[in-house]
Design a protein around this motif. Structure first.
Motif, PDB file in Angstrom:
ATOM      1  N   LEU A  13      -9.620   2.499  -0.335  1.00 57.19           N
ATOM      2  CA  LEU A  13      -9.088   1.137  -0.356  1.00 57.19           C
ATOM      3  C   LEU A  13      -9.913   0.271   0.593  1.00 57.19           C
ATOM      4  O   LEU A  13     -10.173   0.670   1.730  1.00 57.19           O
ATOM      5  CB  LEU A  13      -7.622   1.122   0.089  1.00 57.19           C
ATOM      6  CG  LEU A  13      -6.678   2.078  -0.648  1.00 57.19           C
ATOM      7  CD1 LEU A  13      -5.298   2.045  -0.006  1.00 57.19           C
ATOM      8  CD2 LEU A  13      -6.588   1.708  -2.118  1.00 57.19           C
ATOM      9  N   TYR A  66      -2.090   4.400  -6.062  1.00 52.74           N
ATOM     10  CA  TYR A  66      -3.251   4.748  -5.243  1.00 52.74           C
ATOM     11  C   TYR A  66      -3.197   6.250  -5.021  1.00 52.74           C
ATOM     12  O   TYR A  66      -2.460   6.748  -4.179  1.00 52.74           O
ATOM     13  CB  TYR A  66      -3.221   4.020  -3.889  1.00 52.74           C
ATOM     14  CG  TYR A  66      -3.289   2.510  -3.962  1.00 52.74           C
ATOM     15  CD1 TYR A  66      -4.201   1.873  -4.802  1.00 52.74           C
ATOM     16  CD2 TYR A  66      -2.451   1.723  -3.181  1.00 52.74           C
ATOM     17  CE1 TYR A  66      -4.269   0.483  -4.862  1.00 52.74           C
ATOM     18  CE2 TYR A  66      -2.516   0.328  -3.235  1.00 52.74           C
ATOM     19  CZ  TYR A  66      -3.421  -0.275  -4.080  1.00 52.74           C
ATOM     20  OH  TYR A  66      -3.494  -1.654  -4.142  1.00 52.74           O
ATOM     21  N   LEU A  73      -7.543  -5.351  -0.852  1.00 46.72           N
ATOM     22  CA  LEU A  73      -6.121  -5.408  -0.514  1.00 46.72           C
ATOM     23  C   LEU A  73      -5.700  -6.826  -0.126  1.00 46.72           C
ATOM     24  O   LEU A  73      -4.611  -7.282  -0.493  1.00 46.72           O
ATOM     25  CB  LEU A  73      -5.805  -4.435   0.624  1.00 46.72           C
ATOM     26  CG  LEU A  73      -5.912  -2.952   0.267  1.00 46.72           C
ATOM     27  CD1 LEU A  73      -5.710  -2.093   1.509  1.00 46.72           C
ATOM     28  CD2 LEU A  73      -4.902  -2.569  -0.809  1.00 46.72           C
ATOM     29  N   VAL A 111       0.831  -1.205   0.000  1.00 44.25           N
ATOM     30  CA  VAL A 111       0.000   0.000   0.000  1.00 44.25           C
ATOM     31  C   VAL A 111       0.866   1.256   0.000  1.00 44.25           C
ATOM     32  O   VAL A 111       0.591   2.206  -0.745  1.00 44.25           O
ATOM     33  CB  VAL A 111      -0.958   0.007   1.210  1.00 44.25           C
ATOM     34  CG1 VAL A 111      -1.770   1.308   1.245  1.00 44.25           C
ATOM     35  CG2 VAL A 111      -1.901  -1.189   1.154  1.00 44.25           C
TER      36      VAL A 111
END
Length: 223
Positions: A40, A34, A45, A25
């Motif tokens: 998210l 992102y 994820l 991430v």
């Protein structure tokens, strides 16, 4: 006759699940995979990294503590945009530290620093030619960090290192906003190195100031 010694392969342990999610991430936020404003979800994820939801929650909490995300229960995590105030604060801090560093180095420039800065400039040119903005931003940031470290104040160097993630994120954003910024950054870095090698403290400080003022303007989305 001695028996042949057969080396036993050493198994390389993969990072813990939460660490893998964290790195996935964070890399996505820093390289703008992102972007700011992206929501998210734990499920997405978990699927992307190949883990359960529990380590995802742990990783998101860690990233929220670092100021990159905002968690919303039962909804997910929002990637926080870089605010105008944050940009101003980062640039102001960089100006204070970097101008001090170049002024201190003028007249006492280590040859190993010159070689390292030239190496980083070559890396930047290579990444620019390949169109790899994320790698360019890393080399860009390293150029400045090497100068700060060489000035010899470890406390200032540690303070500067705390800006790393914000610098990388802002750097990629500015180059996406204005692709010509890549070539300009290389030219301005060359100017800073030339001022360190052949100029005085005022000339070196001015080169840093011009460079960061342009970064500030672009990062704010101004023309």
């Amino acid at each position: 006759m001695d028996a042949a010694i057969v080396a036993t392969p050493v198994a390389v342990k993969s990072p813990p699940a939460a660490e893998r999610v964290y790195l996935h991430v964070k890399a996505g936020v820093l390289d703008r995979s992102y972007e700011g404003g992206t929501l998210l979800t734990e499920g997405d994820l978990a699927e992307a990294v190949g883990v359960s939801r529990t380590p995802v929650r742990e990783a998101l909490l860690r990233l929220e503590a670092e100021g990159l995300l905002k968690l919303y229960p039962k909804k997910g995590a929002l990637v926080l945009p870089v605010s105008a105030q944050e940009i101003a604060d980062v640039v102001e801090t960089r100006l204070l530290v970097e101008q001090h560093a170049v002024a201190k180095l003028v007249g006492a420039l280590p040859e190993r620093l010159v070689a390292r800065l030239e190496e980083l400039l070559a890396e930047q040119r290579g990444h620019a030619a390949a169109g790899d903005l994320a790698a360019f931003a890393v080399a860009d940031r390293c150029f400045h960090a090497e100068i700060v470290r060489a000035a010899g104040n470890r406390i200032l160097a540690q303070l500067y290192d705390q800006l790393r993630d914000r610098q990388l994120r802002m750097g990629v954003a500015t180059m996406h906003a204005e692709p010509s910024r890549v070539a300009k950054n290389i030219a301005e870095h060359t100017e800073i190195l030339d001022a360190l090698r052949h100029g005085g403290a005022r000339q070196a400080e001015a080169a840093v100031r011009r460079h960061l003022s342009r970064v500030n303007t672009l990062a704010r989305g101004e023309s």
